[in-house]
Design a protein around this motif. Structure first.
Motif, PDB file in Angstrom:
ATOM      1  N   GLU A  31      14.366  11.644   5.132  1.00  0.00           N
ATOM      2  CA  GLU A  31      15.055  11.637   6.423  1.00  0.00           C
ATOM      3  C   GLU A  31      14.132  11.226   7.567  1.00  0.00           C
ATOM      4  O   GLU A  31      14.598  10.969   8.672  1.00  0.00           O
ATOM      5  CB  GLU A  31      15.657  13.017   6.706  1.00  0.00           C
ATOM      6  N   ARG A  32      12.829  11.163   7.302  1.00  0.00           N
ATOM      7  CA  ARG A  32      11.884  10.789   8.359  1.00  0.00           C
ATOM      8  C   ARG A  32      11.984   9.293   8.662  1.00  0.00           C
ATOM      9  O   ARG A  32      12.029   8.472   7.729  1.00  0.00           O
ATOM     10  CB  ARG A  32      10.463  11.144   7.939  1.00  0.00           C
ATOM     11  N   PRO A  33      11.991   8.933   9.932  1.00  0.00           N
ATOM     12  CA  PRO A  33      12.205   7.523  10.288  1.00  0.00           C
ATOM     13  C   PRO A  33      11.112   6.589   9.787  1.00  0.00           C
ATOM     14  O   PRO A  33      11.374   5.409   9.534  1.00  0.00           O
ATOM     15  CB  PRO A  33      12.254   7.555  11.824  1.00  0.00           C
ATOM     16  N   GLU A  34       9.875   7.091   9.631  1.00  0.00           N
ATOM     17  CA  GLU A  34       8.783   6.220   9.205  1.00  0.00           C
ATOM     18  C   GLU A  34       8.785   5.965   7.695  1.00  0.00           C
ATOM     19  O   GLU A  34       8.049   5.112   7.196  1.00  0.00           O
ATOM     20  CB  GLU A  34       7.429   6.802   9.625  1.00  0.00           C
ATOM     21  N   VAL A  35       9.613   6.711   6.946  1.00  0.00           N
ATOM     22  CA  VAL A  35       9.653   6.573   5.488  1.00  0.00           C
ATOM     23  C   VAL A  35      10.725   5.551   5.096  1.00  0.00           C
ATOM     24  O   VAL A  35      11.904   5.731   5.383  1.00  0.00           O
ATOM     25  CB  VAL A  35       9.934   7.920   4.802  1.00  0.00           C
ATOM     26  N   LYS A  77       0.858  -1.181   0.000  1.00  0.00           N
ATOM     27  CA  LYS A  77       0.000   0.000   0.000  1.00  0.00           C
ATOM     28  C   LYS A  77       0.898   1.236   0.000  1.00  0.00           C
ATOM     29  O   LYS A  77       1.841   1.336   0.790  1.00  0.00           O
ATOM     30  CB  LYS A  77      -0.890  -0.006   1.238  1.00  0.00           C
ATOM     31  N   THR A  78       0.625   2.188  -0.905  1.00  0.00           N
ATOM     32  CA  THR A  78       1.533   3.303  -1.147  1.00  0.00           C
ATOM     33  C   THR A  78       0.816   4.635  -1.006  1.00  0.00           C
ATOM     34  O   THR A  78      -0.223   4.853  -1.640  1.00  0.00           O
ATOM     35  CB  THR A  78       2.144   3.191  -2.567  1.00  0.00           C
ATOM     36  N   ALA A  79       1.360   5.521  -0.194  1.00  0.00           N
ATOM     37  CA  ALA A  79       0.849   6.893  -0.123  1.00  0.00           C
ATOM     38  C   ALA A  79       1.215   7.616  -1.408  1.00  0.00           C
ATOM     39  O   ALA A  79       2.345   7.497  -1.898  1.00  0.00           O
ATOM     40  CB  ALA A  79       1.448   7.606   1.085  1.00  0.00           C
ATOM     41  N   ILE A  80       0.267   8.362  -1.970  1.00  0.00           N
ATOM     42  CA  ILE A  80       0.517   9.091  -3.221  1.00  0.00           C
ATOM     43  C   ILE A  80       0.315  10.582  -2.974  1.00  0.00           C
ATOM     44  O   ILE A  80      -0.736  11.011  -2.481  1.00  0.00           O
ATOM     45  CB  ILE A  80      -0.425   8.631  -4.347  1.00  0.00           C
ATOM     46  N   LEU A  85      -1.790  11.749   4.715  1.00  0.00           N
ATOM     47  CA  LEU A  85      -1.128  10.498   4.347  1.00  0.00           C
ATOM     48  C   LEU A  85      -0.351   9.860   5.494  1.00  0.00           C
ATOM     49  O   LEU A  85       0.215   8.779   5.327  1.00  0.00           O
ATOM     50  CB  LEU A  85      -0.172  10.737   3.166  1.00  0.00           C
ATOM     51  N   GLY A  86      -0.317  10.534   6.650  1.00  0.00           N
ATOM     52  CA  GLY A  86       0.517  10.082   7.756  1.00  0.00           C
ATOM     53  C   GLY A  86       0.262   8.647   8.173  1.00  0.00           C
ATOM     54  O   GLY A  86       1.206   7.867   8.381  1.00  0.00           O
ATOM     55  N   ASP A  87      -0.990   8.259   8.300  1.00  0.00           N
ATOM     56  CA  ASP A  87      -1.318   6.902   8.753  1.00  0.00           C
ATOM     57  C   ASP A  87      -0.873   5.853   7.734  1.00  0.00           C
ATOM     58  O   ASP A  87      -0.390   4.776   8.098  1.00  0.00           O
ATOM     59  CB  ASP A  87      -2.825   6.767   9.013  1.00  0.00           C
ATOM     60  N   ILE A  88      -1.041   6.173   6.456  1.00  0.00           N
ATOM     61  CA  ILE A  88      -0.632   5.227   5.403  1.00  0.00           C
ATOM     62  C   ILE A  88       0.884   5.072   5.394  1.00  0.00           C
ATOM     63  O   ILE A  88       1.413   3.961   5.265  1.00  0.00           O
ATOM     64  CB  ILE A  88      -1.146   5.701   4.025  1.00  0.00           C
ATOM     65  N   ILE A  89       1.592   6.189   5.549  1.00  0.00           N
ATOM     66  CA  ILE A  89       3.055   6.140   5.560  1.00  0.00           C
ATOM     67  C   ILE A  89       3.554   5.311   6.744  1.00  0.00           C
ATOM     68  O   ILE A  89       4.484   4.502   6.612  1.00  0.00           O
ATOM     69  CB  ILE A  89       3.644   7.564   5.594  1.00  0.00           C
ATOM     70  N   GLY A 128       5.424   2.730   4.921  1.00  0.00           N
ATOM     71  CA  GLY A 128       6.650   3.491   4.677  1.00  0.00           C
ATOM     72  C   GLY A 128       6.932   3.818   3.232  1.00  0.00           C
ATOM     73  O   GLY A 128       8.011   4.314   2.900  1.00  0.00           O
ATOM     74  N   LYS A 129       5.967   3.566   2.332  1.00  0.00           N
ATOM     75  CA  LYS A 129       6.181   3.800   0.898  1.00  0.00           C
ATOM     76  C   LYS A 129       5.400   5.029   0.431  1.00  0.00           C
ATOM     77  O   LYS A 129       4.209   5.167   0.719  1.00  0.00           O
ATOM     78  CB  LYS A 129       5.721   2.584   0.086  1.00  0.00           C
ATOM     79  N   ILE A 130       6.082   5.908  -0.324  1.00  0.00           N
ATOM     80  CA  ILE A 130       5.449   7.114  -0.860  1.00  0.00           C
ATOM     81  C   ILE A 130       5.813   7.243  -2.335  1.00  0.00           C
ATOM     82  O   ILE A 130       6.958   6.998  -2.729  1.00  0.00           O
ATOM     83  CB  ILE A 130       5.926   8.396  -0.140  1.00  0.00           C
TER      84      ILE A 130
END
Length: 584
Positions: free
Chosen positions: A331-335, A151-154, A303-307, A311-313
């Motif tokens: 640089e964000r740890p969740e990405v 699942k990817t945040a767009i 998109l925060g919850d999806i990321i 971790g995919k954007i």
């Protein structure tokens, strides 16, 4: 059964392009500007680019199943047109037009596309033209080309399409789900573009210059928060100052700008000239900081919850080329990984529209691993171009191209490098490049002053072996397309200083050999000579011109600059009177 989809962009009057998918494989993609030699090819249709795509695939118009276009009609019942009318109340002619005749631009574009197709030999009675909403095309160009299975945040941010300016959604199992859109004039791209004009540059080109200027300034000196805000899930641009139309525009010498006289009253005269000076460097820093802040707030909100989940954007739209924002995201740890469509501007919507239609029709598209999708030229074609050129080039076919060119570079000489299929998108990635050795002091200034004729403060970027990137940068993330900046480790700042920007970052291409073997092998030779598998890489063009496409374009650029060496495939061209490098 084979499915052939031709994507044609140019919907919003600039950056027309064509892309061709056959059974989900991207066979060709190219921008019209490269053929017609007119930067951004404004007000043109993608005739030459479409013709190339068909020729590259060896097919005729009759073989095309669908033509996909990245612009679609927007219903009167959609809030987009009403939002536009309400926010542009001060220009009643535009507001009423949005309500009463809101698909005028679409109808005009559709007719132009039909005309273009007829010129190419299409039979309109047998040709299916499939419209795709502009921001859906951007979203598809990012998500469907990312290769992400999770699942990817767009995220999509640009100036505007039909009416939308910003897209939030997610992709899952090949399908794109829209969460939220913002509409014109509430546009971060429009805001950044207006400040780009105020800072003395042209929209579509100058945004990169503003981004390059920003590290020289101090964002804390000026508070730009009055220009835009993001509250309760809504973005609002202050149209007293920016992204303005009609009589609100500041006018100078008969030209109207996207900012108002009120901005001039606040910040002072519009910047002129090429010098990055006070206070304008601080303004550049301030608008970049505001842009980053609002973009990240919006991304987190929608998109925060999806990321956090995967971790995919996937990111596209003109603002996706803001590499400083992209650095903040990765640089964000969740990405875990950010895929930025390498042709994120409107040129990439040709790929996006075609990828969307192909996927909808049951042919998912392949991951986009490289951008070498344009024309290539043989040694014989290069020699013919030399023979026909008025400057009567001095040329020689050479062996061991990688070794010889690496030696010329290591000796401190910039080289024009034209190899293989031309890149798609705004970045030179080792097919149409000017190269330099980044450990040679002053090579960047030499290229700036003698060749590129561009602003002194603009940074140059490195291409490097994929083995070098994890050593050189503080974060390990795929970087095939120069869509990110990275913090450079201290040791490498002194090893390759010519490709490290004022803020200690580099916008990098980390190359895998399989996608451009000759460029990779040349960098291996550089590594043997200097200890660094890195080259300075900038686009093969002069200021204000499109990147070169053909050998003739390269020769014209070569003789219009102080370059001394041009290598096209195996053909080395030197300026008359120079010694040959037979001893290399």
């Amino acid at each position: 059964m084979t499915l052939t989809v031709l994507g044609l962009s140019g919907a919003v009057n600039h950056d027309p392009s064509a892309a061709l998918y056959i059974d989900g494989k991207l066979v060709a993609a190219v921008e019209e500007e490269r053929f017609v030699r007119d930067k951004h090819a404004k007000s043109r249709m993608p005739y030459e680019s479409a013709k190339f795509c068909l020729q590259q695939a060896g097919i005729t118009p009759a073989d095309v199943d669908v033509v996909a276009i990245p612009f679609a009609p927007i219903s009167i019942f959609d809030k987009a047109r009403w939002h536009y009318a309400k926010r542009y109340w001060y220009a009643p002619d535009r507001a009423l037009d949005a309500i009463l005749n809101g698909n005028r631009r679409y109808r005009r574009y559709y007719k132009h596309i039909q005309w273009c197709l007829v010129q190419l030999g299409f039979d309109l009675k047998k040709t299916k033209i499939q419209p795709v909403e502009h921001h859906l095309a951007h979203a598809s160009s990012a998500y469907h080309c990312s290769g992400f299975q999770e699942k990817t945040a767009i995220l999509g941010i640009d100036g505007k399409g039909e009416y939308a300016t910003t897209f939030f959604g997610y992709g899952e199992n090949g399908k794109i789900h829209k969460i939220k859109e913002f509409y014109d004039p509430d546009s971060l791209g429009g805001l950044y573009g207006a400040l780009t004009e105020y800072l003395g540059f042209d929209m579509l080109d100058g945004e990169f210059k503003v981004m390059g200027m920003a590290p020289y300034g101090d964002a804390s000196k000026y508070d730009f928060s009055r220009l835009a805000k993001f509250e309760n899930g809504e973005l609002t641009i202050n149209t007293d100052y920016v992204n303005v139309i009609g009589f609100r525009r500041y006018k100078e010498k008969g030209k109207g700008y996207y900012f108002s006289p009120k901005l001039i009253e606040w910040l002072g005269p519009k910047r002129e000239g090429d010098i990055a000076d006070d206070p304008y460097v601080h303004y550049a820093a301030s608008i970049q900081a505001l842009f980053e802040k609002l973009s990240l707030e919006m991304m987190d909100y929608y998109l925060g919850d999806i990321i956090k989940e995967t971790g995919k954007i996937a990111f596209a739209g003109g603002c996706a080329l803001n590499v400083k924002l992209n650095q903040k995201i990765i640089e964000r740890p969740e990405v875990k990984e950010l895929f930025v469509q390498p042709a994120s501007s409107d040129a990439g919507t040709a790929i996006g529209a075609a990828a969307y239609v192909s996927t909808q029709m049951g042919k998912p598209v392949e991951k986009m691993e490289h951008v070498y999708l344009g024309p290539s030229y043989s040694n014989e074609e290069v020699i013919a171009a030399c023979a026909a050129h008025p400057n009567k080039p001095v040329w020689k076919k050479i062996d061991n191209v990688c070794e010889r060119i690496a030696k010329i570079l290591a000796d401190g000489n910039p080289v024009s490098w034209m190899q293989g299929r031309m890149e798609f998108g705004p970045r030179a990635l080792g097919a149409r490049s000017i190269l330099g050795c980044p450990s040679v002091p002053g090579v960047a200034d030499k290229i700036n002053e003698q060749i590129k004729f561009r602003e002194r403060w603009r940074p140059f970027c490195p291409s490097m072996l994929d083995t070098v990137a994890p050593q050189m940068f503080k974060i390990d993330h795929p970087a095939p397309f120069m869509t990110f900046t990275f913090e450079v480790n201290e040791e490498w700042k002194t090893r390759v200083p010519e490709v490290v920007h004022e803020d200690g970052t580099s916008r990098a291409q980390a190359l895998k050999r399989e996608f451009n073997p000759r460029y990779y092998d040349m960098m291996k030779e550089i590594e043997k000579l200097t200890g660094n598998g890195v080259v300075l890489n900038t686009s093969l063009n002069r200021r204000g011109e499109p990147m070169v496409c053909s050998p003739t374009d390269a020769l014209n650029m070569f003789y219009g600059s102080d370059l001394r060496y041009l290598i096209m495939e195996d053909i080395l061209v030197v300026k008359e009177g120079m010694d040959w490098y037979d001893n290399i």
